[in-house]
Design a protein around this motif. Structure first.
Motif, short mmCIF file in Angstrom:
data_model
loop_
_atom_site.label_atom_id
_atom_site.label_comp_id
_atom_site.label_asym_id
_atom_site.label_seq_id
_atom_site.Cartn_x
_atom_site.Cartn_y
_atom_site.Cartn_z
N TYR A 27 13.08 7.41 -5.88
CA TYR A 27 12.08 6.87 -5.11
C TYR A 27 12.18 5.86 -4.35
O TYR A 27 11.28 5.58 -3.53
CB TYR A 27 11.83 6.26 -6.95
CG TYR A 27 10.70 6.73 -7.24
CD1 TYR A 27 9.08 6.85 -7.69
CD2 TYR A 27 11.38 7.51 -8.45
CE1 TYR A 27 8.49 7.96 -8.61
CE2 TYR A 27 10.60 7.68 -9.59
CZ TYR A 27 9.58 8.24 -9.59
OH TYR A 27 8.27 9.68 -10.52
N ASN A 28 13.61 5.79 -4.13
CA ASN A 28 13.71 5.21 -2.77
C ASN A 28 12.65 3.85 -3.08
O ASN A 28 13.35 3.05 -1.33
CB ASN A 28 13.93 5.64 -1.71
CG ASN A 28 14.56 6.92 -1.44
OD1 ASN A 28 16.01 6.70 -0.89
ND2 ASN A 28 14.55 7.74 -1.69
N GLY A 29 13.05 2.83 -3.81
CA GLY A 29 12.38 1.30 -3.85
C GLY A 29 11.17 1.84 -3.74
O GLY A 29 9.89 0.83 -3.75
N PHE A 30 9.97 2.16 -3.83
CA PHE A 30 8.73 3.29 -3.76
C PHE A 30 8.54 2.97 -4.82
O PHE A 30 8.91 3.47 -5.79
CB PHE A 30 8.36 4.64 -3.34
CG PHE A 30 8.52 3.98 -1.65
CD1 PHE A 30 7.17 3.36 -1.07
CD2 PHE A 30 9.05 4.25 -0.82
CE1 PHE A 30 6.59 3.40 0.35
CE2 PHE A 30 9.10 4.35 0.50
CZ PHE A 30 8.20 3.58 0.80
N THR A 31 6.65 1.60 -5.25
CA THR A 31 6.56 1.52 -7.07
C THR A 31 4.76 1.53 -6.78
O THR A 31 4.92 1.54 -5.89
CB THR A 31 7.42 0.00 -6.98
OG1 THR A 31 7.09 0.11 -8.70
CG2 THR A 31 7.09 -0.81 -6.70
N GLU A 32 4.72 1.74 -8.17
CA GLU A 32 3.63 1.13 -7.75
C GLU A 32 2.56 0.05 -7.77
O GLU A 32 3.56 -0.99 -7.20
CB GLU A 32 2.71 1.55 -9.87
CG GLU A 32 1.87 1.11 -9.64
CD GLU A 32 1.22 1.44 -11.45
OE1 GLU A 32 0.27 1.34 -11.92
OE2 GLU A 32 2.33 1.64 -11.87
N THR A 33 1.60 -0.12 -7.28
CA THR A 33 1.08 -1.49 -6.99
C THR A 33 -0.04 -1.08 -7.80
O THR A 33 -1.10 -0.72 -8.27
CB THR A 33 0.41 -0.67 -5.48
OG1 THR A 33 0.80 -0.50 -4.55
CG2 THR A 33 -0.62 -3.00 -5.06
N ALA A 88 -4.85 5.73 -5.30
CA ALA A 88 -3.39 5.84 -5.84
C ALA A 88 -2.77 5.19 -4.47
O ALA A 88 -3.31 5.55 -3.36
CB ALA A 88 -3.01 6.74 -6.42
N VAL A 89 -1.56 4.22 -4.76
CA VAL A 89 -0.88 3.42 -4.26
C VAL A 89 0.57 3.17 -4.44
O VAL A 89 1.00 3.21 -5.56
CB VAL A 89 -1.51 1.92 -3.87
CG1 VAL A 89 -1.36 1.17 -2.97
CG2 VAL A 89 -3.11 2.24 -4.02
N CYS A 90 1.21 3.15 -3.59
CA CYS A 90 2.38 2.63 -2.95
C CYS A 90 3.56 2.18 -2.65
O CYS A 90 2.91 2.02 -1.67
CB CYS A 90 3.08 3.97 -3.49
SG CYS A 90 3.53 5.17 -2.04
N THR A 91 3.72 1.00 -3.01
CA THR A 91 4.76 0.03 -2.09
C THR A 91 5.77 -0.32 -2.58
O THR A 91 6.78 0.34 -3.12
CB THR A 91 3.36 -1.36 -2.37
OG1 THR A 91 2.59 -1.54 -2.82
CG2 THR A 91 4.59 -2.18 -1.47
N LYS A 92 6.48 -0.24 -0.99
CA LYS A 92 7.65 -0.33 -1.01
C LYS A 92 8.26 -2.24 -0.79
O LYS A 92 7.90 -1.85 0.59
CB LYS A 92 8.74 -0.23 -0.29
CG LYS A 92 10.22 -0.15 0.00
CD LYS A 92 10.49 0.99 0.77
CE LYS A 92 12.62 1.02 1.32
NZ LYS A 92 13.66 1.06 -0.23
#
Length: 279
Positions: A27-33, A88-92
């Motif tokens: 995932y390299n630090g990308f996570t759910e928002t 759908a959203v993802c955040t680093k």
């Protein structure tokens, strides 16, 4: 991990590379928002209570088998709910080190869930990229979106969000607020920003595209948005500003999102992401 220099051949970064997220390695630090809350998850505003987390996908398909990513096995996949307007959203999550020019680059693909034997080229409403940032002067959520289609009609134009959403207090202690800045409103079109994406002949086919977004942290404006060979100047559009919030100095999150325009899942696939700065 020692990076293979060839992994940068598909990008055109600024001099200092901050991170390279190759989703073959995880995932390299990308996570759910998720929306803000105070004390209980029930306080998340309804529009942001059902955002979907990112997944790792090798892109299997019922008719063609497994495709993998652009040059590997896994891509980061964002999938909405099968409900019109779902996001759908993802955040680093990171911070800036200097108020200079920054650049985000990725290879991406968009597709709706292949539940019908037709191309379904107008199912995905749009997708985009934004920064969540704050310095000593202001707080901003500068965002670019590709509005792909609406109500069964292809649109195909890039936009910047310029209108500020309303603030909502969360909880009872006065410590937390929230805004629904993912709402489908408040956008202005980037000049000369209309073009068509490559959509292949079957519902199960998807092509990879290149996206590069350059933002200047000193002027707080997008400079260029590039999709494949289309280069757009976005400096004339001022992203909306909001009041500075406590504890957020130095904030600089990098965020991706996708929206569906029908009662079917919309997908955004990211092969990899490169984030670089001038210094």
């Amino acid at each position: 991990m020692i990076l293979n220099e060839r992994c940068f051949d598909k990008f055109e970064p600024l001099p200092r590379i901050i991170y390279h997220a190759d989703f073959d390695t995880g995932y390299n630090g990308f996570t759910e928002t998720i929306g803000n809350y105070e004390g209980t998850l029930d306080e998340i505003i309804p529009e942001m209570a059902d955002f979907r987390p990112p997944q790792l996908s090798n892109r299997p398909m019922w008719d063609t088998g497994t495709a993998g990513s652009l040059d590997g096995t896994y891509a980061l996949k964002l999938a909405t709910r099968p409900r019109k307007g779902s996001v759908a959203v993802c955040t680093k999550r990171l911070t800036w080190t200097k108020l200079s020019r920054i650049r985000m680059e990725t290879w991406f693909g968009i597709k709706s869930e292949a539940t019908e034997l037709r191309l379904s080229e107008t199912d995905v409403r749009g997708f985009g990229f934004l920064l969540d940032l704050q310095d000593d002067r202001l707080r901003m959520l500068p965002r670019v979106r590709y509005l792909h289609a609406r109500d069964g009609q292809k649109i195909g134009k890039w936009q910047v969000k310029v209108e500020k959403p309303g603030k909502r207090d969360i909880g009872t202690r006065g410590e937390t607020v929230s805004i629904n800045h993912y709402a489908d409103e408040g956008y202005a079109d980037i000049p000369n920003g209309q073009h068509e994406m490559c959509g292949n002949e079957l519902a199960s086919k998807m092509n990879w595209h290149y996206l590069s977004v350059t933002f200047n942290l000193a002027t707080m404006r997008f400079e260029t948005v590039r999709c494949n060979d289309i280069v757009m100047n976005a400096e004339s559009l001022a992203p909306f500003e909001i009041a500075i919030m406590p504890n957020l100095r130095g904030l600089l999150n990098t965020i991706f999102f996708v929206e569906t325009d029908v009662d079917k899942r919309a997908y955004l696939y990211l092969d990899s992401v490169l984030y670089s700065t001038e210094g």
